[in-house]
Design a protein around this motif. Structure first.
Motif: not given
Lengths: 317, 703
Positions: A113-115, B186-195, A103-108
């Motif tokens: 990603l949030k969009e 635990t972890y949240g949404h991959r993109v909206l909350f991240g790691e 996913l970081e490669s996509l940001v690169a």
């Protein structure tokens, strides 16, 4: 290329490639050059197909042109190509954060990603001719499949240990998406900095698409293709027949035994099969038989490669 | 008592596997807790699932097992002591019980005085038990496809594990699996909350904490949110008031529920010109290839819009970007479809039939051209049968359809969208000027594809579908390729289910029996016999699964005939309707008794008389049974002939007073040989007369 005011200019095709290569090089990947024998997918390059075998860790990345003669459309279809380019990343064993790294490669490459909407949808990969398969996902970005992400499980019919993470980016798709063009041929490949002239994908590749479609659908001499196939097959089988002598070879002879050469011959056969198929020269009944012949070669090479590696390390220790 | 929470975090699990795994994990956790006496019965449980996690919450789990006292009984006192001294038997028992001989006590039971010892098994801590048991259960979860994922480890799992949570109250339980030890993170949404980490304080925090991390863990809540958003977005997008609706599609809603953690919906559009393509093509592209919902206007016609379910929530600008991307992809897909559609039209179906010589159906059965020939013959034979029996069939159209049925396998559009085989052929037939009866039959030939799918709309379509399926089954059976266990690579069960469903559900009743269909596709007696058995099995499946009939009713109904599908359905339903009545229950159990008596007699080599001799009916109750049943038999035969099965069964149930009285007063196995043989003959006749609708002796009587 559309340039939306206030937005960053989308990457050119070659900038996209540079950026992804830089990204993965920074994460320990050795950048390899494309393999110079015709392959139908980046997976078939020996840098994937053979390096995934055995215990040795591998991190490697390369852009691989992939030829699928039957997918040619004489350059008339804006979305389909006889030859496209995959960026192949192999990580053995896969790092724990491999998905996050991806996913970081996509940001690169400029994707916020949030969009966007990203989904990992089940899509398992299989190449029966190579006795190879894996489980994984197609990565969907706003409804577009941009990547095949696979945990490679078997190759040459042998279980992999450790397994291997394989990330395959479809570069034309991603470039088309980033640049928001409706035809692959409109993708900007490069921009001359001094003149500002844009070189397009079409300018670089359209002639090839037109001519190779014509070659594989209309011109290729079926009789001669069969001759080539038979002759490459015979040479490959000749090499494979010597694998049984590995036990008697000294280390130098063993190391120099051309398993890699046998693999090139097998790949040639595979490509010739695809050409014959595109030419409509393989009846359905024949198809199974010819595929079995090629499978014998490809799986035979994988087994020979594994045996050679094991025997060499035995002799060395 | 404390609540228990377990969560396993995974890389995206395939959508099709989530619901099953969620249920299985819950059941496995409950199994541990119940078996280990940590959970009281009726305690609340709840399970959660998203693409990246499976979780279970259990209310009020004991933190410690209770000690259990167990009484161990040893040798009798007589054996244990000789002259007041403990014998080796007593010593051995004391050793086994782990106490001194002096600590043994004496109890008195039915057999006399015995030595005994009370053992106390100390309860273990719940956390310890769970940590010990949980890994085995996790490893046992069934996955349709799994992977190796850790170097040097033989274990396989659906996807790599990324984290685990196990909490009993506020304490974590150190469950170890796949190289991880469970904790409270635990972890949240991959993109909206991240790691970022989400630290849980207690099991009850789970849902809320995840909501804060942009994850809706409750599957049902997510499903409803998607449905509501689909409604709302469709309404909001209906600017011209044309009454837009999204096309209901449960399966797609389910799939998207399992593909998202934080769903939202957007509506996109496409150029009206694509509406010139057949609706089936457009919908398949949208649904099967892009997971989009189709949109229709008030009249049910496809509108140039689609709905995409996102796994994110974007602001207005973000939605515009995502919409644009999705529209771009769809346009490219539609372009491809249009290209194929136009390309395919260059070669008409008639010519494509010739190309079928080169398309293999199965290597030992030859090409689709060969199959086409066989299906044409079978379809003609079936048509002949039903025409004889007074059903109207357009025989010419049926033959036309059978000839062209497989031609679309050579079409590019079918190669691209295999799920459209048949449909494409039907559409091309229509476009190429064939009569509607031909096109419709081709279009419907693969129907029904599942228990939920509809049957062919026309008689010609139904006959073609049956002929094609029966030919496939006969061909495969002839090669010995029957389905075994869970393996059915040629989908023969689905084909046979389809035949049964067609016979049961076509609008116009097809006067065809399963046995006839089995004979149609093959001349080999062994294959025909196997097919009959196979069809009967599928009819049984159909009655249970599609009609919800109880297994004993199905057995009873099928014992009276398993070839006429509609008749079997009607008989089973009639049995279900009456099975609750006391009289029917009594008569059923009497019939079971009769059957037992007859089979026991047979085993002993005692045979019944050829017929019932009225002169030998000595007892009044047996005369009453004979008279009453003879009288009833006529009425029941008439009702059966009218297919008034329920009425017939109600008549049979009125036999109760006579059967009851008979068994009370009459001994069937009388010493006199002639009387006995006559009585057996009477029972045979009663059973024979009244088992034509169902064999009641199969009915299981509760209590």
């Amino acid at each position: 290329m559309t340039e939306i005011a206030g937005k960053k200019r989308a990457l050119t095709f070659q900038e996209l490639l540079f950026t992804l290569q830089r990204f993965w090089a920074d994460r320990g990947c050795v950048l390899q050059q494309p393999y110079d024998v015709e392959v139908g997918a980046g997976t078939m390059s020996p840098d994937t197909f053979l390096r995934v075998l055995g215990p040795k860790p591998v991190r490697i990345a390369y852009a691989q042109p992939s030829r699928r003669p039957a997918d040619g459309r004489y350059g008339e279809n804006p979305n389909r190509l006889f030859r496209h380019t995959q960026l192949q990343v192999i990580l053995k064993p896969p790092p724990v954060r491999i998905q996050e790294m991806y996913l970081e490669s996509l940001v690169a490459i400029g994707i916020d990603l949030k969009e966007h909407d990203i989904k990992f949808e089940e899509d398992n990969w299989e190449w029966p001719v190579g006795g190879a398969w894996g489980v994984g996902w197609q990565v969907m970005l706003d409804g577009l499949e941009i990547t095949q992400f696979t945990y490679f499980q078997q190759c040459g019919g042998m279980d992999l240990d450790p397994i291997c993470g394989e990330i395959t980016y479809g570069l034309e798709r991603i470039a088309g998406f980033l640049q928001d063009v409706d035809s692959i041929y409109d993708i900007v490949w490069a921009v001359e900095p001094d003149t500002g002239r844009k070189v397009t994908y079409g300018e670089m590749r359209l002639a090839e698409e037109e001519q190779f479609s014509a070659y594989s659908f209309d011109y290729a001499d079926v009789g001669r293709l069969w001759e080539h196939l038979n002759s490459y097959e015979a040479e490959c089988l000749g090499l494979l027949s010597q694998v049984k002598d590995f036990g008697e070879m000294d280390v130098l002879k063993l190391k120099r035994f051309p398993v890699l050469g046998a693999y090139e011959l097998a790949l040639k056969c595979s490509h010739l099969f695809n050409l014959l198929d595109a030419r409509g020269a393989i009846s359905v009944t024949e198809r199974v038989g010819v595929m079995a012949r090629i499978r014998t070669l490809v799986v035979g090479v994988a087994k020979a490669y594994a045996a050679q590696g094991e025997r060499v390390s035995e002799l060395a220790s | 008592m404390a609540d228990f929470l377990f969560e396993i975090g995974l890389e995206e699990v395939p959508a099709r596997m989530i619901a099953g795994a969620q249920a299985e994990l819950e059941q496995r956790v409950v199994k541990i807790l119940e078996r280990e006496r940590l959970m009281r019965s009726g305690a609340g449980t709840k399970s959660f699932a998203t693409p990246r996690r499976l979780a279970v919450w259990v209310e009020g789990v004991a933190e410690q097992q209770e000690d259990v006292a167990e009484e161990l009984v040893g040798p009798s006192v007589k054996v244990a002591y000789k002259d007041g001294v403990a014998t080796p038997a007593a010593v051995a028992f004391a050793k086994k019980a782990g106490v001194e001989v002096a600590a043994l006590k004496t109890i008195t039971n039915a057999k006399g005085e015995y030595l005994a010892a009370t053992l106390v098994k100390a309860g273990r801590e719940a956390a310890e038990v769970i940590a010990a048991e949980m890994p085995k259960e996790l490893a046992g979860i069934y996955w349709a496809k799994n992977m190796y994922w850790r170097a040097g480890r033989p274990e396989r799992f659906v996807r790599p594990v990324r984290w685990m949570v196990a909490m009993l109250g506020e304490k974590t339980v150190p469950v170890e699996f796949g190289g991880y030890v469970a904790g409270s993170v635990t972890y949240g949404h991959r993109v909206l909350f991240g790691e970022k980490e989400i630290v849980l304080k207690a099991p009850g925090d789970y849902e809320d904490a995840l909501l804060g991390g942009f994850v809706i863990a409750d599957v049902e809540v997510r499903r409803q949110r998607i449905r509501k958003a689909l409604d709302k977005v469709t309404r909001a997008g209906d600017l011209k008031g044309s009454g837009l609706r999204w096309r209901e599609d449960h399966e797609l809603v389910d799939k998207l529920t399992q593909l998202t953690e934080w769903p939202s919906v957007l509506m996109g559009g496409f150029e009206k010109e694509y509406l010139a393509l057949p609706e089936e093509v457009l919908v398949t592209v949208m649904r099967d290839h892009q997971n989009y919902f189709a949109v229709e206007d008030k009249s049910g016609k496809l509108a140039p819009h689609f709905l995409a379910v996102l796994n994110t929530e974007a602001d207005e600008a973000g939605v515009a970007v995502i919409r644009h991307g999705n529209e771009r992809v769809l346009r490219a897909r539609f372009n491809d479809a249009r290209f194929f559609w136009e390309f395919d039209q260059r070669v008409p179906l008639n010519e494509r039939c010739m190309l079928l010589e080169n398309v293999t159906f199965q290597k030992d059965l030859g090409s689709y051209a060969v199959k086409t020939g066989k299906v044409r013959k079978a379809a003609a034979a079936l048509a002949g049968r039903v025409v004889e029996r007074g059903l109207e069939v357009d025989v010419l159209a049926l033959d036309h359809a059978a000839r062209l049925a497989k031609a679309d396998l050579t079409a590019e559009l079918v190669k691209e969208f295999t799920e459209l085989q048949g449909v494409v052929g039907g559409l091309y037939a229509r476009a190429q000027g064939f009569p509607a009866a031909v096109g419709d039959a081709i279009y419907d030939q693969y129907k029904p594809e599942s228990m939920e799918d509809g049957v062919p709309r026309t008689t010609e379509g139904a006959l073609l579908a049956i002929a094609d399926k029966a030919d496939t089954i006969a061909g495969m059976f002839g090669l010995g390729l029957e389905p075994t266990g869970s393996k059915d690579p040629f989908a023969l069960r689905r084909a046979a289910n389809g035949i049964v469903k067609i016979l049961a559900e076509t609008k116009v009743t097809l006067p065809l029996k399963l046995d006839e269909i089995a004979e149609m596709g093959s001349y080999d007696a062994a294959v025909v016999a196997k097919m009959r058995g196979f069809f009967a099995e599928r009819l049984e499946f159909y009655l249970k699964e599609a009609r919800g009939q109880a297994y004993d009713v199905v057995k009873a109904a099928l014992a009276a005939g398993a070839s006429d599908v509609r008749d079997a359905v009607a008989r089973a339903e009639a049995v279900t309707a009456v099975r609750g009545s006391d009289d029917f229950v009594a008569v059923s159990s009497a019939f079971k008794r009769m059957k037992n008596i007859l089979s026991q007699a047979r085993e002993k080599g005692i045979s019944a008389a050829r017929g019932v001799d009225a002169a030998l009916l000595t007892e009044p109750t047996e005369r009453a049974l004979a008279d009453r049943s003879a009288e009833l038999a006529d009425r029941v035969y008439t009702l059966r002939a009218e297919k008034s099965y329920r009425a017939a069964l109600e008549e049979i149930a009125t036999l109760r007073p006579q059967v009851d009285a008979f068994f009370e007063a009459v001994m069937v196995m009388a010493p006199d040989e002639a009387v006995r043989a006559n009585r057996l003959a009477l029972l045979e006749k009663v059973l024979g007369d009244f088992s034509g609708i169902a064999d009641f002796s199969e009915i299981v009587i509760a209590g």
